[in-house]
Design a protein around this motif. Structure first.
Motif, mmCIF file in Angstrom:
data_model
loop_
_atom_site.group_PDB
_atom_site.id
_atom_site.type_symbol
_atom_site.label_atom_id
_atom_site.label_comp_id
_atom_site.label_asym_id
_atom_site.label_seq_id
_atom_site.Cartn_x
_atom_site.Cartn_y
_atom_site.Cartn_z
ATOM 1 N N GLN A 298 0.805 -1.220 0.000
ATOM 2 C CA GLN A 298 0.000 0.000 0.000
ATOM 3 C C GLN A 298 0.840 1.273 0.000
ATOM 4 N N HIS B 260 0.789 -9.358 4.124
ATOM 5 C CA HIS B 260 -0.349 -8.440 4.062
ATOM 6 C C HIS B 260 -0.830 -8.393 2.603
ATOM 7 N N ASN C 291 -1.914 -10.961 8.076
ATOM 8 C CA ASN C 291 -2.898 -9.935 8.357
ATOM 9 C C ASN C 291 -4.267 -10.420 7.900
ATOM 10 N N GLU C 292 -5.234 -10.416 8.795
ATOM 11 C CA GLU C 292 -6.647 -10.643 8.481
ATOM 12 C C GLU C 292 -6.929 -11.911 7.675
ATOM 13 N N TYR D 249 -12.900 -1.509 12.315
ATOM 14 C CA TYR D 249 -13.302 -0.238 11.708
ATOM 15 C C TYR D 249 -14.748 0.167 11.959
ATOM 16 N N GLU E 224 -5.134 -1.953 13.947
ATOM 17 C CA GLU E 224 -5.625 -1.010 12.925
ATOM 18 C C GLU E 224 -6.961 -0.446 13.366
ATOM 19 N N GLU F 183 -5.573 1.939 -1.381
ATOM 20 C CA GLU F 183 -6.647 1.255 -0.661
ATOM 21 C C GLU F 183 -7.233 0.144 -1.541
ATOM 22 N N TRP F 184 -6.408 -0.808 -1.909
ATOM 23 C CA TRP F 184 -6.804 -2.002 -2.664
ATOM 24 C C TRP F 184 -7.750 -1.662 -3.822
ATOM 25 N N PHE G 226 -7.005 7.386 4.051
ATOM 26 C CA PHE G 226 -6.965 6.958 5.450
ATOM 27 C C PHE G 226 -5.824 7.614 6.233
#
Ligand code: BGC
Length: 470
Positions: free
Chosen positions: A31, A134, A179-180, A311, A377, A431-432, A440
């Motif tokens: 990113q 990530h 990540n996630e 979020y 995050e 942002e993808w 952000f």
């Protein structure tokens, strides 16, 4: 200016964060780094996806992007100037082991880059928190095999992780494997046939890859390097649409189970949530795999801390859908309350959601342990950022952060062992699927060759908050 001062006073006046609490900022390699062909880096699945033009408006943007690969000293200087002492970032697998496979060539130039980065961060008094993965799988690995579910994936990932532990472990004391995992397993385009099992198979593969990597670190490095290792969960919070309806209450519980408990429960009990297994395997097709006893032992306890990205919040009710696959198994319809404000991602702003999520995690897993909880995050994309004055004030982002930090603070007061909080993100970044259109950052980045950084009002606000606590 006046508004910032008022918000500052609110925060400073009521602060209950312990003195040793750590505040930081979070980023990820793909990113922010740019430099997509520098120093023998290979292409990742996201380089290819971006260039396909299918997901991003301007498909060459991430090639240079924030150019942090070349401008990382500026980023370090910014953090130092503003008193930010904790930096969460990720390493690009494509820079370390370009084709990604077990035993393949290691790229010295990539290693040199991150060594310099970790050394410079440490010299500036900033602690690195490092994610190994990530979203940016080496494309070669993906094309040659089947990605996460490939039989060789665990060994491929461990090989890369081993290089990182060996080369960087003297300076890196906080590691995150993936990540996630929920995002990796669920947020993809699946055919009706794939969606029956693929999310669960990917989840299964990631759980095992995580646990094997932790075992490697613990057996080979942890004693000498004295670092900690875990991974990063993501969860929204789910409120029942109607608290008086049992079916809505159950839908909210199911939604969280199908996002958080799925990956979290195996860390504590060694197995998936019983209810989830029952729902998915009710059709007798065995769509959710089982773990062997040896795998259960490997999974159990395979993290040294609990890291959470959060979020926003949903309202949940049963979906009453017919069909098959992940959505049908989960069976929830998700909406927002019309009174909730939203960010530029059209995500709801509900600090209470974070508070309740933390209390859920505490009550279910962390209570009676001394495991630390990190918020790795949290942040907001804010609109109208073309206007330099609004950037300098950055009121909406400050309000978001103020609200969510309040939710964290309240949990600390109730005895939850939260020790770190990271804002997503240090910089406006890629942002993808939305490219650079969603902002952000607490630092603005001009999208030209110079990638000039300009601290926003929120950066100044955050800096004051941190200063007050030191
Ligand atoms: C991801 C980030 C992403 C952020 C905002 C998180 O899920 O880890 O990469 O930019 O959310 O969408």
């Amino acid at each position: 200016m006046k508004e910032i001062l008022i918000l500052l006073l609110i925060v400073l006046g009521t602060c209950k964060f312990p003195k040793k609490f750590e505040f930081g900022v979070s980023t990820a390699a793909f990113q922010i780094e740019g430099a997509w062909l520098a120093d023998n880096k290979s292409l990742s699945i996201w380089d290819n996806l971006a260039h396909s033009g299918l997901v991003v408006a301007n498909s060459t943007d991430p090639d240079i992007g924030d150019d942090s690969y070349n401008k990382y000293l500026e980023d370090i200087a910014l953090m130092k100037d503003y008193g930010i002492k904790n930096y969460r970032m990720s390493i690009a697998w494509t820079r370390i082991v370009p084709n990604g496979t077990n035993g393949s060539r290691v790229n010295q130039k990539g290693i040199d880059h991150y060594k310099k980065l970790f050394r410079d961060l440490t010299r500036a008094g900033i602690t690195p928190y490092v994610t190994l993965y990530h979203n940016d799988m080496p494309a070669y690995l993906y094309i040659q095999g089947t990605g996460y579910t490939d039989p060789d994936f665990i060994e491929d990932f461990k090989y890369y992780a081993d290089v990182c532990f060996k080369e960087f472990g003297d300076l890196v004391k906080y590691w995150f494997t993936f990540n996630e995992p929920w995002v990796l397993a669920v947020l993809d385009e699946y055919t009706p046939e794939e969606v029956m099992t693929k999310p669960y198979d990917i989840g299964h593969a990631l759980l095992l890859a995580h646990a094997h990597t932790v075992k490697l670190y613990r057996e080979k490095y942890q004693n000498q390097q004295k670092g900690k290792i875990g991974w990063v969960f993501n969860a929204e919070m789910y409120f029942p649409k109607d608290v008086n309806k049992k079916e809505d209450v159950e839908a909210a519980e199911r939604a969280l189970m199908f996002q958080l408990d799925w990956f979290c429960e195996p860390m504590f009990s060694g197995d998936y949530p019983q209810k989830m297994k029952e729902i998915i395997n009710a059709d007798g097709k065995g769509r959710m795999k089982s773990f062997t006893e040896a795998e259960k032992n490997l999974l159990k306890g395979s993290m040294d801390f609990y890291a959470l990205n959060h979020y926003f919040t949903w309202l949940a009710e049963p979906a009453r859908k017919t069909g098959a696959g992940f959505d049908y198994d989960r069976n929830v319809n998700l909406t927002f309350d019309s009174n909730w404000n939203q960010t530029d991602m059209e995500w709801s702003i509900v600090p209470e959601g974070l508070h309740r999520l933390i209390m859920y995690i505490h009550g279910k897993w962390l209570n009676n342990t001394n495991m630390e909880l990190f918020i790795t995050e949290n942040g907001a994309a804010i609109k109208n950022e073309s206007d330099i004055n609004s950037i300098k004030i950055d009121k909406a982002r400050i309000e978001y952060l103020h609200g969510y930090l309040g939710a964290v603070e309240e949990a600390i007061i109730k005895g939850v062992n939260i020790t770190k909080y990271f804002v997503w993100s240090l910089l406006d970044n890629f942002e993808w699927g939305s490219g650079f259109s969603k902002k952000f950052g607490i630092v603005r980045v001009e999208l030209d060759k110079n990638a000039k950084r300009i601290a926003k009002g929120s950066m100044k606000w955050y800096s004051e908050l941190i200063k007050d606590l030191l």
